[in-house]
Structures are given as C-alpha cells and as structure tokens.
Design a protein around this motif. Sequence first.
Motif, PDB file in Angstrom:
ATOM      1  N   LEU A 520       8.052   0.315   6.375  1.00  0.00           N
ATOM      2  CA  LEU A 520       8.722   1.092   5.332  1.00  0.00           C
ATOM      3  C   LEU A 520       8.319   2.554   5.397  1.00  0.00           C
ATOM      4  O   LEU A 520       9.143   3.462   5.259  1.00  0.00           O
ATOM      5  N   ARG A 521       7.010   2.786   5.621  1.00  0.00           N
ATOM      6  CA  ARG A 521       6.534   4.161   5.704  1.00  0.00           C
ATOM      7  C   ARG A 521       7.193   4.887   6.880  1.00  0.00           C
ATOM      8  O   ARG A 521       7.619   6.034   6.753  1.00  0.00           O
ATOM      9  N   SER A 522       7.309   4.201   8.005  1.00  0.00           N
ATOM     10  CA  SER A 522       7.893   4.833   9.194  1.00  0.00           C
ATOM     11  C   SER A 522       9.386   5.108   9.013  1.00  0.00           C
ATOM     12  O   SER A 522       9.929   6.032   9.613  1.00  0.00           O
ATOM     13  N   MET A 523      10.057   4.311   8.176  1.00  0.00           N
ATOM     14  CA  MET A 523      11.475   4.545   7.906  1.00  0.00           C
ATOM     15  C   MET A 523      11.698   5.743   6.990  1.00  0.00           C
ATOM     16  O   MET A 523      12.782   6.335   6.994  1.00  0.00           O
ATOM     17  N   GLY A 524      10.703   6.071   6.162  1.00  0.00           N
ATOM     18  CA  GLY A 524      10.857   7.198   5.267  1.00  0.00           C
ATOM     19  C   GLY A 524      11.598   6.889   3.988  1.00  0.00           C
ATOM     20  O   GLY A 524      12.088   7.801   3.313  1.00  0.00           O
ATOM     21  N   VAL A 525      11.711   5.603   3.627  1.00  0.00           N
ATOM     22  CA  VAL A 525      12.405   5.265   2.386  1.00  0.00           C
ATOM     23  C   VAL A 525      11.606   5.730   1.182  1.00  0.00           C
ATOM     24  O   VAL A 525      10.379   5.857   1.237  1.00  0.00           O
ATOM     25  N   SER A 526      12.310   5.988   0.093  1.00  0.00           N
ATOM     26  CA  SER A 526      11.620   6.371  -1.144  1.00  0.00           C
ATOM     27  C   SER A 526      11.305   5.159  -2.007  1.00  0.00           C
ATOM     28  O   SER A 526      10.391   5.216  -2.841  1.00  0.00           O
ATOM     29  N   HIS A 527      12.056   4.065  -1.830  1.00  0.00           N
ATOM     30  CA  HIS A 527      11.888   2.871  -2.654  1.00  0.00           C
ATOM     31  C   HIS A 527      11.974   1.614  -1.779  1.00  0.00           C
ATOM     32  O   HIS A 527      12.629   1.615  -0.724  1.00  0.00           O
ATOM     33  N   ALA A 563       0.537   3.536  -2.556  1.00  0.00           N
ATOM     34  CA  ALA A 563      -0.358   4.328  -1.710  1.00  0.00           C
ATOM     35  C   ALA A 563       0.404   4.984  -0.564  1.00  0.00           C
ATOM     36  O   ALA A 563       0.030   6.059  -0.088  1.00  0.00           O
ATOM     37  N   ALA A 564       1.493   4.342  -0.128  1.00  0.00           N
ATOM     38  CA  ALA A 564       2.320   4.882   0.947  1.00  0.00           C
ATOM     39  C   ALA A 564       3.403   5.827   0.428  1.00  0.00           C
ATOM     40  O   ALA A 564       4.235   6.305   1.192  1.00  0.00           O
ATOM     41  N   GLY A 565       3.384   6.085  -0.900  1.00  0.00           N
ATOM     42  CA  GLY A 565       4.376   6.974  -1.477  1.00  0.00           C
ATOM     43  C   GLY A 565       5.729   6.333  -1.670  1.00  0.00           C
ATOM     44  O   GLY A 565       6.755   7.029  -1.714  1.00  0.00           O
ATOM     45  N   ILE A 566       5.771   5.002  -1.788  1.00  0.00           N
ATOM     46  CA  ILE A 566       7.026   4.261  -1.914  1.00  0.00           C
ATOM     47  C   ILE A 566       7.074   3.582  -3.275  1.00  0.00           C
ATOM     48  O   ILE A 566       6.145   2.857  -3.656  1.00  0.00           O
ATOM     49  N   GLU A 567       8.150   3.811  -4.012  1.00  0.00           N
ATOM     50  CA  GLU A 567       8.308   3.227  -5.336  1.00  0.00           C
ATOM     51  C   GLU A 567       8.781   1.769  -5.224  1.00  0.00           C
ATOM     52  O   GLU A 567       9.748   1.485  -4.513  1.00  0.00           O
ATOM     53  N   PRO A 568       8.140   0.843  -5.934  1.00  0.00           N
ATOM     54  CA  PRO A 568       8.624  -0.541  -5.938  1.00  0.00           C
ATOM     55  C   PRO A 568       9.816  -0.708  -6.884  1.00  0.00           C
ATOM     56  O   PRO A 568       9.807  -0.168  -7.995  1.00  0.00           O
ATOM     57  N   MET A 569      10.844  -1.410  -6.418  1.00  0.00           N
ATOM     58  CA  MET A 569      11.952  -1.853  -7.283  1.00  0.00           C
ATOM     59  C   MET A 569      11.885  -3.369  -7.281  1.00  0.00           C
ATOM     60  O   MET A 569      12.075  -4.000  -6.237  1.00  0.00           O
ATOM     61  N   VAL A 570      11.622  -3.953  -8.445  1.00  0.00           N
ATOM     62  CA  VAL A 570      11.276  -5.370  -8.491  1.00  0.00           C
ATOM     63  C   VAL A 570      12.393  -6.193  -9.133  1.00  0.00           C
ATOM     64  O   VAL A 570      12.843  -5.899 -10.250  1.00  0.00           O
TER      65      VAL A 570
END
Length: 900
Positions: A520-527, A563-570
């Motif tokens: 996910l981090r390598s893809m650059g997604v925000s969520h 921690a990776a700067g990615i917001e969880p959508m649950v």
Amino acid sequence: TIARERDEFHYGTFPEGFKWSVSTSAYQIEGGWNVDGKGESIWDTFSHTPGKRANNETGDIACDSYHKVKEDVNLVKMLGVQQYRFSISWSRIFPDGTTSYVNQAGVDYYNSLIDSLLKIGVEPVVTLYHWDLPQALEDVGGLLNETVVDRFNEYADFCFKTFGNRVKFWITFNEPYVITWLGYGIGVFAPGINSSPGEAPYQAAHNIIKAHAKAYRTYKKFYKGKQGGRIGMTMSTEWAEPKDPNNPSDVEAADRVIQSILGWFAHPIFKNGDYPEVVKKQVNERRTPSRLPVFTDAEKVEIAGTADFFAINGYTSRLEPIPGAIQATPDWLKIVPWGMRRLLNWLDREYGHPTVYITENGVGTSDATVDDQIRVNFYKAYINEALKAQQLDGVDLQGYTAWSLMDNFEWNSGYGPRFGLFEVDFNDAMRPRTPKRSSIYYNQLIRNNGFPPLQRDERITGDFPPNFIWATATSSYQPMRSPLYLKGEPTVILMLEIDGTNGDVACDSYHKFDVDIELLRSMGVSHYRFSLSWPRILPSGNRTTINQAGITYYHALIDGLLAAGIEPMVTLYHWDLPNALQDSFGGWVGAEIIDLFVEYADICFKEFGPKVKRWITFNEPWVFTVLGYGNGAHSPNIKDSGRLDYQAGKNVLLAHAKAYRLYQTQYKAVQNGEVGITCNSDWSEPRNQYRQVDYDATNRVMQFFLGWFMHPIWVNGDYPDVMKEYVAKRSAAQGEATSRLPELTTQEKSLIFGTSDFFGLNHYTTNLAYETFSPDRINEVSYYEDREANTEQDFTWPAAASVWLKDVPWGIRRLLSWIKKEYNDPPILITENGFSEEGNSHELNDWWRTKFFHGYINEVLKAIQLDNVNVIGYTAWSLMDNFEWAEGYSERFGLHWVDF
C-alpha cells in the motif's frame, strides 16, 4: 489476454466509396410461384413435397414481393444503402429453363425493380442463380448434366443483354457449396438428391464452375466493353479455427476445412483453374478411381481468372466448443465476430490480395419481434471486425451486405428463423412490413460509414479535488486465513465451496499484514478499505465470547497503516456472518440480527474508533440478500426469492440505521468520524431507446437495485414508490393479503432517513434493461419477476473473466450523474471498481486492467469537472488477487498477483 486484444472494439470509418448493401433471393421473397407464366423451379417442387420443410411451409407466397416492388424499394430506400442485391428467378424468365420461350411478364417484373432502384439512387446487384433451378432442367439431370453449362450461359447472356445496360454488378452463382452438398449430397435442400453423396456433389460443382466460367467469358467478350460492369461468384464458408493454433496438425486440419468448402470453388477461379491440391489429395486417397472430376487443360485456362472481385458470404465459425460463442438462430449459427476478421485475412493471403465484397452476413431470431437487440449487436460486432480487417490488416474490402432486407422463407426451416431487418407478418394476407430496431441501427452505421469515435468516450485532462481519497480495498474473508485456524467459530461463508476451493488460507493476510502495508505504501494510496471479520471478534456472534486475538490483530493492522500515512476505511460487514447466528434464527431474516449487529458495531466503534475516521456498516446488501436469501447463488444458499430476501433487506436497513444512530449519539463528538453504507449498482440503459416501456423498465431496475437501500436512507426513509407498487401489485395478484415487501413503520422510516454521511458506491459494469411482464408468470414469486424487467449486456463490450463484467467506462459517469439527481447531490465515495482476469498464469503485464482504470477514472473526472458531481474518492478493487467467493481463485481482480 489474447481474447481481450482480439475483441477490442475499433473506432474508425470505411473508405470513401465503400458500398453498403442489403440482400434477398427470389424464391425466399417473391412468391407468385405460378403466376404470369412463371415455370416451376426445383424449390417449388421440393417445398410441395410433404416432410421436406418445417411445418410443410412453402415459398408459394413468401413476402409476396412479386406484387410489392414499390414497397420493397421503399424499404431499401429507408435503409440508405448504395446497393441492393437480389436474384433473378431463372424459371420466371425461361419457364422450361431454355431460350425456347421468354416469359415477358417476368422480364417486366425485373425491369420494374431495376428501374425503381436506379430512380432512388441504389445500384442493383444481380445474382443469376440463387438455388432455384428450373424443374424442367432438373428433369433431365439438372446440375449433374453437363448440358446445364450451355443452358446457364444462354440464360446469363439474355440477362446481360436485357438488363446489362443498367446492371453493373453481376454474381453468377450463390454459395455453390450449399447447392452441391445440401442439394445433391445429403439432400436436405432442393432438389433433395442423396443417392450418391460421394460423387454427385463433385459432379454438380464441376458443372457449376464451368458454367460460371463460360458466363464470365461471354460477358467479358460481348458486354463488358460497352456496359462496363463487373462479374463474379459468391462463395461461402465458415471460419475454421484450429483447436490448438500451436499444433501444426490442427492448423492443417483447419485449412483443409476451408479448402474443402471455399477453396473447392475459389482455387480454380482465383488461382490456376484447378481444385486445391489438398482437396484432390483427400478425395483421391479415399477411393480409386477418384470421384473428383478432372478439368482439361483448356478448361483450366478458361476457368482461371474468371472473377472481377471476391464475393464472400460469412456467418459463423467452426470449432467445438468455441470459447465465448453465443448460440443464435438457426442452430448452425454461432455468433463469433472475430471469425470474420480471420476469414477476411485468410482470403487476402490465400488469393493474392483480391478486392473483397461481403455479400451476405446476418443472424436469425426464433420469434417475430421488432426489438431485435441480438441483431443490432451482431451487426455491430461483425462489421467492426470487418473494419479491423480493412483498416488494421490491409484487406481490400470494398463492400458489406446485410442479410436480409426482410423476414422470408428460410429454405427447409420454413418461416421459423427470421433474418430480416424488417419484420413481415406472414399471418396477414397483405404481408405488411415493419422496421426492426436493427434497420435503424444499420441505417445509422451507413450514415456514419462505420464507427467514428464518439464524443462520449473522449478523454479529458485535469486534477481531482484537493484531499481526494485514493484507495484500494480488500475484504476479511477474501485475503485472510480462516477463523477456523484461530479456535473461533466459523463464518457462514465457509459453507459455500466451489470446485473444492474455499478461503481457509486465501492470501494469508492475517500473517502478512505488514507485507500488505508495504504494498500500500509503495502504491501511494491515501486510504485502505478493509473489513472486520465479525466472527474473528465475536466467534459466536454476540458478547458471550470476545476473541482478544482478533482485536489485537486489527489494532496492529490499523496502527501499521497510520504509521505508513494511510487512513483506514473500515467495513463492519462484508458478508461473513458468524455461522452461529445463521443456525440459531436464520441470520439476516431474523429480527434478532438487528440488535446483535449493533452490539458488534458498538464494540468496534469503542475499540477502533479513536483511530478510524470512516466507517462503512454494510458492503453490498443487495448481494447477500438477493443472492444469499433469494436465489441461493451466494451463502447461506437459501432460495426464497421475493420473500426472505425482502425481509433480510429490511433488517439490514434497520441494523444500519441503529448502528449509525449509536455512533452519532455516543461516539461522533469524541471520535469525529463518519459512518455510511456501501451499495453496489450497475448502470442500466434502456435496451431499446425507442420504447417507453424499456425506459420504465430501466427505472425499475435501478430502483429495485440501488433504490431499495439508498432511497430510504437518502430520500424519505421508505422504499422507492415503484418498488412498493410493483411488489404489492404482484402480491395481490397472487392472492396475498399484504405485500411481500415488508412495510416500514413511521418510526422505522424516521430511524432510517438521513443515516449516512457519504454515499458508498461499488460499481463495475453497465447493462441494457428491458420490460419483461408476462401474464403467464404472474404467479411466480421472485425479486426479478416483481420488477418486471430484465437486463442483458452488449457482447461487443470488452469482457472480463467474470461473466457479468463488461468494460463500459461511460456507464460510471452516467450513474454518478443519476445519483446526484436522484439522491439530492450526496458526497459519493466510490468504494470498489475493478476488472478481473482468469487463470493461474503469472501475467504481470495486465494492460487491459490499466485501460479499464484509465477509462473509468477519467469518466469519474468528467463527472466531477463537467457534471459537478460531488465525488470525494475512488477505490480500486482489489489490492491483491484473492478468494473470489463462489468462483474460488479462478478470477483475479488484484493489483498485485498472488501465487496461491
């Protein structure tokens, strides 16, 4: 990959001067079999013999075109074609097949037809022989008697002399393979001879080729100089696809099939005056002496080069089974558009780049209808493949002819298969003609000269709004290891296994979430959208047992994402109901489920809410209600459509609403998150844009699909009016005291209305909707019957591995605009969109998925920039290949390939 590239639609137009045409044949439409001095033909005799045709039907009247020249020409004019291909009935001009007597009434009929066509600017294309040999000639041996060569030449000479000053495009014989094999081999066509199938077809073909050559030489010697016309023969074949294109034996076998059907006639005319070597070898090796007649050297010289163009009739392809082929009417016709392109390329290579005209192509329907969507799709697909051959492959294709102008007598099938662009009512003595949708479509194709690029599909450039959500997604059951491995209770999904596969291991994300986060981090997604597994947290479905290991796992996943700067959508519920709840009270059809879901949501809000700012209560309730409790295609595999699925739907709405209200009252002030629901929806268009009932059906499809859950939440707390009306109407007709759609009380409506902070949308594809009401099915209890509408897809749309998924980018823009208008301009979060491939090949160059995302995301940008739709985010499905429910691991949606 190969199929996707092969079937890619090509936008472009045919060259200037391309000839668009439509066709008929004399016996199939004229009627008047014994009027005004016409002689009997072999088809008159054959059709008057009991048991030879379906329902013992005949062409005695057919479309009565002999008396309706003006009407037929008007049909031709309506289409806008440049040419009209028809045939002359030999026995209408020469009743006994010889020049001993000319029937002037017959001559006058064809003069009238030709003059009427020229008057409207349409070029006549005349076929001299379309299977209706004068019976008098058949009585002396017909095509098996070599004297037919001179008789045909005399007949052709008369036609050249009489009509040639106005006719510039001649065809000697139509489909000689059919004439010889079906007429003189197996005997299912006139004259019905099957006494010598190993010899008679070869002799008949031999005489046809010589008759064609003699007529060609006559035209060239006496008429071509002053009349300036062209002459050829129309041949036919199916495209033969090698079963294994990498196996030389299969390739050779496919070539033999085409050579034995097409090359039998084309090789002598377009090559060296003789039969193909492979045909001679095959026939000669099977019996001595050979049954294949031999051309003399002089005959070979006369035959070679006797065509000014290559005329081909093509309908279908041959390979059993053909992957993706669609069965049509009649039974021999399977819709395989790509076969047309391959056939045209084969002709081009085999016969030295000739000028090619497609002189017949079409499809039948089994019933009388003017709403012939299958024919519209057929022409779109086949003509597009012809365009590819012309534009991309360099085939010198100069014309296309649709079969046929109108429904007609379809030989030994009678009036069953209907190939017409215009419907004919054969029960009415006046034989009225009615335009079908395909006639309108064909006219549009002609006016456009093909398929010019559509403004609809033009790409735009620009940026998405600031803080736009870019996400990808998974669901708990699909990528994780099963709760069975964690000493918890199973999910109800585990009850469903296809081909022995299940999600017990899946992608093993339970043990690899750190790897997933790095992807996910390598893809650059925000969520990142993922779902919680209810039975992983509450194994029995309620608070009696809380599985701390499950809670710990989700905390670790959420913390890693943040921690990776990615917001969880649950997502709280993505179909994996604790099995104990299904067993105890029927799962989503039991009222108990409502409070149990709220109890589960409360635990999740409390545990994870400080770190999760966007919640989705349910994913695609339509799927697990209609497919799970309706038609049984989805777990828990219960079949009670039109009853339990509606009850489950009501319980879902109430459970969602109560969970939303819980969050608003107890958590929102502190946690400051948002709660919504995700519904799936295809976009639907009217199948027939000229029928109001299809527009109405389209609205019902959308309201029963998306409106069922979103209308109560976003409009007024209640189901769409049309849904209530139609279910109540059918329920009453079935003797029910109340509607099968459970009523929402005033209190429940108030509870439900307004319970979403965003509009969660899963969208993949588009359908064509049409009205399906039938009094015969009024007692059938079904969600699908209730809406009195059905959907289908255009088979020219690019296909995914999933049979339901076609790549139709423009559909998402139209859906987003519809949602804006229908639901008062909500903030829309696209929570799933993606494309599947199949198989286990390690294919990383998924260019087709790249095109899918490019197309769909650009349409989302159009919706935002051009239509002012409030789209707040886009989520690609899915992060990785996973367990695709009932399809197991056979369908791959992943942006990352997983080696299972």
